[in-house]
Write an enzyme that holds these catalytic residues in place. Structure first.
Site, PDB file in Angstrom:
ATOM      1  CG  ASP A   7      62.930 -27.067  41.948  1.00 48.63           C
ATOM      2  OD1 ASP A   7      61.843 -27.401  41.437  1.00 48.63           O
ATOM      3  OD2 ASP A   7      63.804 -27.896  42.302  1.00 48.63           O
TER       4      ASP A   7
ATOM      5  CD  GLU B 121      55.991 -27.376  42.840  1.00 51.78           C
ATOM      6  OE1 GLU B 121      56.661 -27.444  43.884  1.00 51.78           O
ATOM      7  OE2 GLU B 121      56.478 -27.256  41.713  1.00 51.78           O
TER       8      GLU B 121
ATOM      9  CG  ASP C 188      61.822 -33.472  39.567  1.00 52.26           C
ATOM     10  OD1 ASP C 188      62.321 -32.590  38.852  1.00 52.26           O
ATOM     11  OD2 ASP C 188      61.772 -33.423  40.795  1.00 52.26           O
TER      12      ASP C 188
END
Ligand SMILES: *[C@@H]1O[C@H](CO)[C@@H](O)[C@H](O)[C@H]1NC(C)=O
Ligand SMILES: *[C@@H]1O[C@H](CO)[C@@H](O)[C@H](O)[C@H]1NC(C)=O
Ligand SMILES: *[C@@H]1O[C@H](CO)[C@@H](O)[C@H](O)[C@H]1NC(C)=O
Ligand SMILES: *[C@@H]1O[C@H](CO)[C@@H](O)[C@H](O)[C@H]1NC(C)=O
Ligand SMILES: *[C@@H]1O[C@H](CO)[C@@H](O)[C@H](O)[C@H]1NC(C)=O
Ligand SMILES: *[C@@H]1O[C@H](CO)[C@@H](O)[C@H](O)[C@H]1NC(C)=O
Ligand SMILES: *[C@@H]1O[C@H](CO)[C@@H](O)[C@H](O)[C@H]1NC(C)=O
Ligand SMILES: *[C@H]1O[C@H](CO)[C@@H](O)[C@H](O)[C@H]1NC(C)=O
Ligand SMILES: CC(=O)N[C@H]1CO[C@H](CO)[C@@H](O)[C@@H]1O
Length: 890
Positions: A423, A426, A596
């Site tokens: 997770d 980015e 999300d």
């Protein structure tokens, strides 16, 4: 995940002094040389530099290669070869051409002065790409290329986005810059960057265009003053490295793209089972209880997930000693494995800088992290507070990561995990901008262990099927304070880093003298400046490239390292990695979920369009959404519908935020019922889907198909993104309106069979209405012309499912014929024995042939032949370990 970033509805000043851009002189081609596979040419700036957003580069080169009959490579780069190009360590290039240009389906034509080019179809002359409507601009920090589009072009791809599957082409911008994107806002850059599109034309078929460029970019759709539509690339660096694919079948475009960026990874069989996660399962007892509750509710659960809750103060590779003690985690895994269930755990890229944190110290010693100019690690803020980030693309970073995984996930002393979730890659960082002092910011934002959730030895309730230590205290409770993390010390001490090979050489590292924070051309990053909320873009990677250029590929490098870590532990088993951040080529290593989203009907619908983008264009067949939504409160009826819809998506996981109420399927009876029914169908179809995944990973064809992939000459299908084919035979047409019980869906001109009743339905190329769709129901049809292998019954684990016999459903097409296939292997061994069985029905007889390398021991016990007059079932016992034929008596 997670931390809501304030909605920075920033209007970034992209409006440019148009006059300046229009003054740019363009280029002039010279020294054009024909080669065996194409041509080369020199491009020279055709006038005074305009220096619109940097300095015009005076001398460029053009290289054109017909690499295969269906693939054309066109690259425009600086003559000095200093400008950054995507290193092969991220994306290896396909083998160079052997096909002479005269066999190519695509033709390249060059206008020398002013320079522009066209790509056309050789047979029809259709123009696919034409750059003549605006001058090429090639500057140090800005590159622009425009192509004309037909009116109302059907364009798909350019993800990751939450727009309709078929993109708007009027006054519309896609920005590619990987970012944390809580609530997956529309019209913004999200977690992944895929600079590839497919364009479909009713008469001419599909073609694809891939720009291999990892820099931040805006791709603008607009019209010229005289109304001609165009698509325009505006990138803040790199070169123009294009691949054109001729299709012309839509799925051929997918395959041709996979030939360049790599075929997707084949997933383990078990990963198609249903999975449950939640941020906020705050101790190990809860994981066991959720698994036990699914069993009690008679809903099959294959995988339980551990989010960052398990970590000791949010640190990778260490469990919370009180809430997730190592000994109990080990008992949990053992028990799950005995039950034929699996555990997946999260690893984030940010490593805490706490000086008593050994994995961090070992990384320091190994030189694993991204560094500042002075060689000190670059610091920022993430879940554990102040952190540093590995350079996963470097040998040092990758090898250290693999070692840490092998220690923490050691089956003898650690957690024998089955898959890993990456997770925040980015990269997302909590420091908002370059003014931020990480130490200060970490102190301000650091969260201590949750006081609301004190450690507890058990849930106070029996958890059937789990060991004593999970049961209410009846004298057997032990001291759970024993700190497990010392387990690692012995291993740690013996850890020696092997002599590192030199970082892979890459010469095209980028021009010197660029402004890495504030380039003059500003992409429309929804988080603000390009260094905001991420690793600063001036940071130099170990190979000498800059984050400015490689930012979008951080997640790609991370999943490659994570996959290597899983392979090191279980060398012959297919790894399972799930990632949030992606780039072109990520599908070769990982599955992906859509981040999300929200517990809303809008996101229930958006999940379909997102899935179609990834499966059909971006070469990521193993994708899905957080079922019932991540943020906010899931409503019962919505969750019932969502359970049914997601049962027909490749990756199926229910997941919610810590702030969201619980939403496991067993929480409401109607949701449980919907899940039981849909999962029974999913599991019966599991081998059919597994076969589709196999085709995706060997041929690059989609695991889930948009309607127009199968009906490419029916224009009514081009914009459909509320229906889809699960595989290529099962048409799913969910109820899509909020709280509705009726649905209008499209049936192409073809014969279909209701999946639930097996009745024939003649599609007329019209929209049909289905009323009174029960909350636990979803309209599903089998497409005529197909043979669908089903397990005869479902099971509560995929292990149990593999014991079941098969039923073949023969769904004849309008011509009375049908075909299908079934891929069988042990579900996990890399390069293991396999069977690839093909079925055909000629109107009177079913034949099974193909390759039989895997002894499944399974049989077909029924063949059900459908027709407009009803179905005919032939029972028998046909082994799937060899050829057979079945002829109905009638
Ligand atoms: C294609 O080009 C090759 C040489 O590049 C030549 O040998 C061959 O005959 C050509 N084929 C056709 C069909 O023109
Ligand atoms: C489209 O063109 C109009 C007029 O020039 C401009 O205002 C708008 O910003 C452009 N949109 C995009 C996405 O480039
Ligand atoms: C499991 O089920 C029990 C009994 O219905 C319930 O009290 C408990 O809250 C459930 N636990 C979880 C984690 O869902
Ligand atoms: C599956 O069903 C079997 C038989 O009813 C039961 O023993 C087993 O515990 C179940 N497994 C799971 C994971 O629910
Ligand atoms: C570092 O970790 C140790 C052990 O978890 C903890 O006691 C200490 O407070 C941490 N130090 C800092 C500065 O966070
Ligand atoms: C990047 O910028 C920061 C902030 O201005 C500066 O402190 C740092 O030295 C720069 N790093 C490099 C590698 O240039
Ligand atoms: C972006 O960076 C520039 C220059 O460093 C600064 O002036 C501006 O305020 C920044 N914008 C935002 C939104 O942080
Ligand atoms: C108590 O311990 C025994 C085994 O020692 C176990 O069978 C039982 O399930 C535990 N819990 C309860 C509530 O009895
Ligand atoms: C795709 C989508 O529907 N995105 C929405 C996510 O949620 C935010 C906040 O509710 C909306 O603004 C987006 O439009």
């Amino acid at each position: 995940m997670k931390k809501s970033l304030q909605s920075l509805a920033l209007v970034v000043a992209t409006a440019v002094a148009a006059s300046v851009v229009e003054d740019c002189p363009g280029y002039k081609a010279s020294n054009v040389v024909k080669t065996a596979s194409g041509l080369t040419a020199d491009l020279k700036l055709a006038g005074d530099p305009c220096d619109a957003f940097g300095q015009d580069i005076p001398d460029l080169k053009l290289l054109v290669e017909h690499q295969t009959e269906s693939r054309l490579h066109v690259i425009i780069y600086d003559a000095d070869e200093q400008v950054y190009q995507v290193p092969e360590s991220y994306i290896p290039r396909p083998d160079p051409s052997e096909h002479p240009s005269n066999r190519s389906q695509l033709a390249f034509s060059l206008n020398e002065d002013p320079f522009s080019f066209q790509v056309t179809r050789r047979d029809s002359g259709d123009v696919l790409f034409d750059t003549s409507s605006a001058q090429l601009i090639f500057e140090s920090q800005y590159v622009r290329l425009r192509t004309s589009l037909p009116a109302d072009a059907n364009i798909y791809g350019l993800g990751e986005h939450s727009e309709p599957y078929r993109l708007p082409t009027t006054d519309y911008r896609r920005t590619l810059w990987n970012s944390d994107a809580a609530w997956i806002p529309r019209n913004q850059n999200l977690y992944g960057s895929h600079p590839v599109y497919l364009e479909h034309r009713q008469s001419g078929g599909s073609h694809g265009v891939f720009l291999l460029n990892s820099n931040g970019m805006d791709i603008n759709f607009n019209h010229t003053d005289s109304g001609e539509p165009f698509l325009e690339y505006n990138t803040i660096g790199g070169v123009l490295d294009y691949y054109f694919f001729d299709g012309p079948d839509p799925s051929a475009v997918s395959s041709q793209y996979a030939d360049v960026i790599g075929l997707p990874a084949m997933m383990p069989y078990w990963s198609l089972g249903f999975q449950q996660a939640k941020y906020g399962y705050w101790d190990v007892n809860m994981l066991a209880e959720v698994a036990a509750n699914y069993t009690a509710a008679d809903i099959p659960l294959e995988v339980i997930w551990a989010d960052i809750d398990y970590m000791d103060r949010r640190k990778n590779f260490v469990t919370d000693p009180e809430r997730f003690p190592m000994d109990k985690m080990r008992e949990l895994v053992d028990t799950l494995h005995q039950r034929h269930q699996y555990l997946i755990m999260m690893l984030d890229p940010g490593m805490s800088t706490n000086t008593s944190y050994e994995p961090y110290l070992r990384g320091l010693e190994a030189g694993a992290y991204l560094e500042n100019e002075d060689g000190s690690p670059f610091r920022g803020v993430q879940w554990p507070g102040e952190v540093v980030w590995p350079d996963y693309n470097s040998p040092e970073g990758k090898e250290w990561w693999v070692q840490e995984m092998s220690i923490f996930f050691d089956p003898e002393t650690g957690i024998d995990v089955d898959g890993v979730w990456n997770d925040m890659n980015e990269v997302a960082q909590f420091c908002p901008d370059i003014q931020c002092d990480p130490k200060q910011h970490a102190d301000d934002t650091n969260t201590p262990p949750d006081p609301e959730h004190p450690p507890r030895p058990n849930t106070g309730r029996p958890i059937p099927g789990f060991p004593d230590s999970f049961q209410p205290d009846n004298g057997t409770a032990r001291n759970h304070n024993s700190n497990n993390n010392n387990n690692n010390n012995e291993n740690a001490r013996s850890l020696e880093y092997r002599q590192q090979e030199d970082a892979p050489r890459w010469d095209k590292k980028g021009l010197p003298g660029r402004d890495f924070f504030d380039p003059l051309y500003k992409i429309s990053n929804h988080l603000g400046n390009i260094s905001d909320h991420t690793v600063y873009t001036n940071v130099t990677n170990h190979d000498g490239t800059r984050q400015y250029d490689t930012h979008n590929m951080y997640g790609l490098a991370m999943v490659k390292a994570t996959r290597a870590g899983l392979l090191a532990r279980r060398p012959n088993k297919r790894p399972f990695v799930l990632t949030r951040a992606t780039f072109a080529g990520s599908g070769a290593h990982t599955a992906h979920w859509f981040g999300d989203n929200e517990s809303s009907w809008e996101h229930y619908r958006a999940s379909i369009t997102q899935m179609l983008g990834f499966t059909s264009i971006h070469q990521m067949p193993m994708v899905g959404t957080d079922v019932c939504g991540f943020n906010g409160e899931a409503q019962e009826l919505m969750c019932a519908r969502w359970a049914a819809l997601a049962a027909f998506m490749p990756f199926m996981r229910n997941h919610a935020d810590i702030s969201a109420p619980v939403q496991e399927f067993y929480q409401w009876e109607i949701v449980a019922e919907s899940a039981r029914k849909a999962l029974a169908a999913r599991y019966r179809l599991l081998d059919y889907m597994y076969t589709a995944m196999y085709r995706a990973s060997t041929e690059g064809v989609p695991s889930v198909n948009p309607l127009f992939f199968l009906y490419p000459s029916d224009p009514a299908t081009f914009g459909i993104d509320t229906q889809f084919f699960f595989g290529d035979a099962v048409l799913v047409s969910p109820v899509v309106e909020d709280d509705a019980q009726s649905v209008e869906f499209y049936l192409p001109d073809d014969v279909f069979y209701d999946f639930w009743t097996l009745e024939a339905v003649r599609g007329r190329g019209e929209t049909v209405t289905r009323d009174n769709v029960d909350w636990t129901d979803i309209p599903v049809h089998i497409r005529g012309g197909t043979i669908v292998p089903l397990r005869s019954e479902s099971a509560n684990t995929t292990t149990a499912l593999r014991e079941k016999s098969f039923t073949l459903v023969v769904a004849p097409g309008l011509d009375g014929k049908a075909s299908g296939s079934l891929f069988l292997d042990d579900g996990e061994t890399i390069g293991g024995d396999s069977s690839d069985i093909s079925f055909s029905w000629d109107g009177s007889e079913l034949r099974a042939g193909g390759e039989f390398g895997y002894e499944s021991g399974r049989v077909v016990e029924a063949v059900v032949v459908l027709s407009a007059d009803g179905k005919e079932t032939i029972e028998g016992e046909w082994s799937l370990d060899g050829e057979f034929t079945v002829k109905p008596s009638s």
